[in-house]
Design a protein around this motif. Structure first.
Motif, PDB file in Angstrom:
ATOM      1  N   GLU A 150      16.913 -33.007 -18.315  1.00 42.56           N
ATOM      2  CA  GLU A 150      15.765 -32.112 -18.213  1.00 42.56           C
ATOM      3  C   GLU A 150      15.814 -31.415 -16.859  1.00 42.56           C
ATOM      4  O   GLU A 150      16.356 -31.955 -15.900  1.00 42.56           O
ATOM      5  CB  GLU A 150      14.501 -32.968 -18.330  1.00 42.56           C
ATOM      6  CG  GLU A 150      13.187 -32.226 -18.255  1.00 42.56           C
ATOM      7  CD  GLU A 150      12.013 -33.206 -18.204  1.00 42.56           C
ATOM      8  OE1 GLU A 150      11.181 -33.151 -19.117  1.00 42.56           O
ATOM      9  OE2 GLU A 150      11.936 -34.018 -17.256  1.00 42.56           O
ATOM     10  N   THR A 162      15.235 -35.620 -13.530  1.00 43.35           N
ATOM     11  CA  THR A 162      15.038 -34.178 -13.620  1.00 43.35           C
ATOM     12  C   THR A 162      15.071 -33.494 -12.267  1.00 43.35           C
ATOM     13  O   THR A 162      14.189 -33.724 -11.437  1.00 43.35           O
ATOM     14  CB  THR A 162      13.660 -33.913 -14.282  1.00 43.35           C
ATOM     15  OG1 THR A 162      13.665 -34.517 -15.565  1.00 43.35           O
ATOM     16  CG2 THR A 162      13.358 -32.443 -14.396  1.00 43.35           C
ATOM     17  N   HIS A 181      15.727 -40.280 -18.209  1.00 41.36           N
ATOM     18  CA  HIS A 181      16.201 -38.984 -17.706  1.00 41.36           C
ATOM     19  C   HIS A 181      15.843 -38.867 -16.243  1.00 41.36           C
ATOM     20  O   HIS A 181      14.965 -39.583 -15.750  1.00 41.36           O
ATOM     21  CB  HIS A 181      15.642 -37.801 -18.497  1.00 41.36           C
ATOM     22  CG  HIS A 181      14.155 -37.589 -18.366  1.00 41.36           C
ATOM     23  ND1 HIS A 181      13.232 -38.395 -18.984  1.00 41.36           N
ATOM     24  CD2 HIS A 181      13.429 -36.654 -17.699  1.00 41.36           C
ATOM     25  CE1 HIS A 181      12.002 -37.967 -18.705  1.00 41.36           C
ATOM     26  NE2 HIS A 181      12.092 -36.912 -17.920  1.00 41.36           N
ATOM     27  N   PHE A 239       2.418 -34.164 -13.979  1.00 38.51           N
ATOM     28  CA  PHE A 239       3.042 -33.841 -15.267  1.00 38.51           C
ATOM     29  C   PHE A 239       1.999 -33.204 -16.173  1.00 38.51           C
ATOM     30  O   PHE A 239       0.802 -33.350 -15.923  1.00 38.51           O
ATOM     31  CB  PHE A 239       3.562 -35.117 -15.928  1.00 38.51           C
ATOM     32  CG  PHE A 239       4.676 -35.768 -15.154  1.00 38.51           C
ATOM     33  CD1 PHE A 239       6.003 -35.555 -15.498  1.00 38.51           C
ATOM     34  CD2 PHE A 239       4.405 -36.579 -14.064  1.00 38.51           C
ATOM     35  CE1 PHE A 239       7.031 -36.139 -14.778  1.00 38.51           C
ATOM     36  CE2 PHE A 239       5.423 -37.167 -13.340  1.00 38.51           C
ATOM     37  CZ  PHE A 239       6.746 -36.945 -13.703  1.00 38.51           C
ATOM     38  N   GLN A 285       9.283 -26.775 -18.034  1.00 37.22           N
ATOM     39  CA  GLN A 285      10.378 -27.725 -18.238  1.00 37.22           C
ATOM     40  C   GLN A 285      11.219 -27.358 -19.433  1.00 37.22           C
ATOM     41  O   GLN A 285      10.724 -26.824 -20.420  1.00 37.22           O
ATOM     42  CB  GLN A 285       9.824 -29.132 -18.514  1.00 37.22           C
ATOM     43  CG  GLN A 285       9.018 -29.734 -17.390  1.00 37.22           C
ATOM     44  CD  GLN A 285       8.605 -31.160 -17.682  1.00 37.22           C
ATOM     45  OE1 GLN A 285       8.202 -31.461 -18.803  1.00 37.22           O
ATOM     46  NE2 GLN A 285       8.697 -32.030 -16.691  1.00 37.22           N
ATOM     47  N   HIS A 336      12.423 -36.186 -10.724  1.00 40.33           N
ATOM     48  CA  HIS A 336      11.562 -37.210 -11.315  1.00 40.33           C
ATOM     49  C   HIS A 336      12.317 -37.914 -12.422  1.00 40.33           C
ATOM     50  O   HIS A 336      13.250 -37.371 -12.997  1.00 40.33           O
ATOM     51  CB  HIS A 336      10.234 -36.625 -11.823  1.00 40.33           C
ATOM     52  CG  HIS A 336      10.304 -36.029 -13.207  1.00 40.33           C
ATOM     53  ND1 HIS A 336      10.202 -34.686 -13.455  1.00 40.33           N
ATOM     54  CD2 HIS A 336      10.470 -36.604 -14.431  1.00 40.33           C
ATOM     55  CE1 HIS A 336      10.299 -34.457 -14.755  1.00 40.33           C
ATOM     56  NE2 HIS A 336      10.461 -35.595 -15.382  1.00 40.33           N
TER      57      HIS A 336
HETATM   58 NI    NI Z   1      10.549 -35.566 -17.486  1.00 41.59          NI
END
Ligand code: NI
Ligand code: OOG
Length: 476
Positions: A307, A239, A237, A409, A277, A81
């Motif tokens: 991440e 991930t 980022h 999330f 995470q 993601h």
């Molecule tokens: Ni993230």
């Protein structure tokens, strides 16, 4: 509910068109290649995650077999993601249309103002079992809340800068419109669409403001500076998904990457839930600001980080409420310090408090805490036509169940991630004011309810079993 979602999807049966799932996969791969070039530590993390995933699968043949049986094994190494932050309603609305071409729809509303971050967000992701299995690429997408900036003059100047930029290329917009009016994109167009939309996510080291303006934006909140000062919403980022986050966290320092002190989310468990995470801090990167007389003035900006995540079972509203309560209880006992000094105490408290949440798939299922996907065993397929209820079918070994992966999330985690990559120093506090209605107006659509989707996947799987073995009627 599902009908309205399907009617929004671009038809996949038309052979003139590349499927939305294929466009999304190509886009996700292109984004990964670009970010690997831009942020080499991401490549290091990818290699590490792939190795740990391999080790985990060889050490846990049952896990491997279930992932293979549920068609989820292949997606894991491809899975990632990303996150972007947008500046205006127009940018958000066009982003929604771009993602729709890739079969990604806004799911959930996240109010980050409660954590002192002046944005609200949604997650663009595929919905429906088949698309998720093909490629679950998701992008956490935030919209800046200029209304939360107290300084009216600064607010106006920021709005002016944002109004002057164009984050999509003309060709990207043309292809989005073409996909919408014709119902899809052919091969050459799809390829060009991926390349054009990728441009929006690229890093630009030349700011569109001068150093003075950057500083004022930064003083209001560093996130505001990140959104307003640049040409576009650089991906901040990307991930990868790991099957063993504790292992990757432990190995990161050996690879020259310093992770945060604690993994966010639930504790280590036999039966993973939701999402865990961890990340490494954002890099300080050289940029240049507009200077006097056409000169560029050197400076730096901190935005992009790394991440990793481990995904577990999606929790029902009941399970989610219990999770939230347990997390609050933990934080009331030990508040994790930004410098990581009480990480051990926090982790111990987390593990202790979370004993209240059963660590067994069947108990989670029977208590109605998680979503599961049901399928017939070999024995079940052989007894077609029998009438039983679900629990009897499970007890007799006719039906088996697998956890449905959480595809979204965590609001609390998202806030933590923002915090950790923005740095720990105090910035302006904002008054919490969730405003989903304003967000959906700016988006040009309502966000989908994630719980409805998990429960639909669960329901359809039960129905498919009973289509073969025959469901016992309540009266029987
Ligand atoms: Ni993230
Ligand atoms: C988004 C942070 C949220 C996550 O994984 O929770 C996120 C951002 O920093 O823009 O990506």
């Amino acid at each position: 509910m599902m009908a309205s979602i399907n009617s929004r999807q671009i038809p996949m049966t038309d052979t003139r068109f590349v499927s939305a799932d294929d466009i999304r996969s190509a886009f996700s791969a292109a984004m990964s290649a670009m970010y690997r070039d831009e942020v080499p530590a991401y490549g290091t993390l990818m290699t590490l995650v792939a190795r740990v995933n391999q080790q985990k699968l060889s050490a846990d043949p049952r896990l491997k077999a279930r992932l293979e049986a549920t068609d989820s094994l292949d997606r894991i190494s491809e899975e990632r993601h990303g996150a972007i932050r947008l500046g205006t309603p127009q940018e958000l609305a066009m982003m929604r249309r771009a993602f729709a071409v890739m079969g990604m729809y806004p799911v959930g509303y996240y109010d980050l103002s409660t954590a002192g971050v002046p944005v609200h967000s949604t997650a663009f992701r595929p919905v429906g079992d088949a698309s998720l299995k093909r490629n679950p690429f998701r992008v956490f997408t935030s919209l800046l809340r200029l209304d939360l900036i107290a300084d009216a003059a600064l607010r106006e100047q920021a709005a002016e800068v944002l109004a002057s930029r164009r984050i999509f290329t003309d060709e990207a917009v043309r292809l989005i419109e073409k996909a919408e009016s014709e119902g899809g994109l052919g091969e050459a167009d799809a390829k060009q669409f991926v390349a054009e939309v990728l441009e929006t996510f690229r890093w630009h080291d030349r700011a569109i403001v001068d150093a003075g303006m950057y500083k004022r934006l930064h003083d209001a909140h560093r996130l505001i500076a990140d959104v307003v000062s640049f040409k576009g919403p650089h991906i901040n980022h990307l991930t990868p998904r790991t099957l063993d986050i504790d292992k990757v966290q432990a190995l990161m320092p050996e690879h020259g990457i310093a992770p945060k002190a604690v993994v966010e989310g639930p504790p280590t468990r036999e039966c993973p839930i939701l999402l865990r995470q961890t990340s490494f801090k954002a890099l300080e990167e050289p940029v240049s600001f507009i200077g006097d007389g056409g000169e560029w003035r050197k400076g730096s900006h901190t935005a992009r980080f790394g991440e990793i995540e481990q995904r577990g079972v999606a929790l029902t509203p009941k399970g989610r409420a219990l999770y939230d309560a347990l997390l609050n209880q933990t934080r009331a006992k030990v508040r994790p310090a930004a410098d990581g000094s009480n990480a051990d105490a926090y982790e111990a408290a987390l593990a202790e408090v979370f004993r209240a949440l059963p660590d067994d798939w069947n108990e989670l299922r029977k208590a109605g805490l998680g979503y599961f996907s049901y399928s017939l065993t070999e024995k079940g397929r052989a007894v077609a036509g029998r009438r039983v209820d679900l629990e009897t079918a499970i007890a007799e070994g006719l039906v088996q169940f697998d956890p449905i992966v959480y595809e979204d999330f965590l609001p609390v985690s998202a806030a933590g991630i923002f915090q950790s990559n923005l740095g720990d120093e105090a910035t302006q506090e904002f008054v919490a004011s969730p405003n989903q209605i304003m967000f959906e107006r700016d988006l040009g659509a309502s966000v989908l309810d994630e719980f409805a989707h998990y429960s639909e996947i669960e329901r359809a799987s039960i129905e498919a079993c009973f289509a073969v073995i025959g469901q016992a009627l309540a009266a029987e």
